[in-house]
Design a protein around this motif. Structure first.
Motif, short mmCIF file in Angstrom:
data_model
loop_
_atom_site.label_atom_id
_atom_site.label_comp_id
_atom_site.label_asym_id
_atom_site.label_seq_id
_atom_site.Cartn_x
_atom_site.Cartn_y
_atom_site.Cartn_z
N ALA A 6 0.63 -1.24 0.15
CA ALA A 6 0.05 0.23 -0.02
C ALA A 6 0.89 1.07 -0.09
O ALA A 6 0.41 2.20 -0.48
N PHE A 17 -5.44 1.28 -0.81
CA PHE A 17 -6.07 0.19 -0.59
C PHE A 17 -7.13 0.28 0.57
O PHE A 17 -7.03 0.18 1.78
N ILE A 41 -10.17 -6.12 -1.03
CA ILE A 41 -9.97 -4.95 -1.40
C ILE A 41 -10.82 -3.90 -2.08
O ILE A 41 -11.29 -4.40 -3.08
N ALA A 48 -7.30 0.04 -6.98
CA ALA A 48 -6.33 -0.84 -6.18
C ALA A 48 -6.36 -2.25 -6.64
O ALA A 48 -5.42 -2.78 -6.47
#
Length: 206
Positions: free
Chosen positions: A92, A102, A151, A156
């Motif tokens: 991240a 994220f 997620i 992302a």
């Protein structure tokens, strides 16, 4: 000034006052609806386990909007397997350089919360067999063991589909591009082949 002019002026003022009052009333009503919608979106849910009935909320893994992998106060995040959480946070930080965050749609879940989600899935999809393509039982779910994360947001998941293997983060199921688990061997060998859906995963057959 004609005698009728003050009457027309007063009438115009009255109509303006009424319109302003109606506008304020509409704004107030809209505010109530927005508040109720926000409250409902983050409200805890009630379990239906007979004598075990209780309210399920954040302590069971429910996640509100805007939670990221760095939120240390959220049980769904901090109860993840430490190795998985470490890999997620490392990735991240790099993704942030590309403007990618994220967000967490779901992480660790209590068995009670997993059971609640499974019942919802059965109701939604019409059968236990179809629900099993999307939600595992509490006994088999990697979310309950803290070994899976869902997620949020397509940027992302797109980032992870390209770079995730370098951190051991792999998509496991074709039908769930948001579901990631840690596969340390992926750092050197790439992610393993994905299952079409959870019903093809041997772990789900226990």
């Amino acid at each position: 000034m004609p005698a009728s002019e003050p009457v027309r002026t007063a009438s115009r003022r009255t109509k303006s006052t009424i319109r302003a009052a109606l506008l304020l009333a509409n704004i107030a009503v809209a505010g109530v609806f927005i508040h109720q919608s926000l409250a409902l979106s983050s409200a805890p849910v009630a379990s239906t386990g007979g004598a075990q009935d209780r309210t399920l909320g954040a302590a069971d893994g429910a996640v509100g909007q805007g939670v990221t992998v760095f939120d240390d106060e959220v049980p769904a995040v901090v109860n993840l397997d430490p190795a998985l959480l470490s890999a997620l946070r490392t990735a991240a930080k790099v993704a942030a350089g590309d403007g990618v965050v994220f967000y967490v749609n779901s992480g660790w879940r209590s068995p009670a919360y997993q059971e609640h989600l499974l019942r919802q899935a059965v109701s939604r999809y019409g059968s236990a067999e179809e629900a099993a393509r999307w939600v595992a039982t509490p006994e088999t779910s990697p979310h309950v063991s803290g070994q899976a994360i869902d997620i949020g947001r397509s940027d992302a998941t797109a980032w992870l589909s390209t770079y995730g293997a370098a951190y051991g983060l792999c998509q496991i199921y074709d039908n769930e591009p948001w579901h990631y688990e840690l596969r340390p061997e992926a750092v050197e060998h790439g992610c393993p082949p994905r299952y079409p859906d959870p019903t093809h995963d041997p772990r789900m057959q226990r």
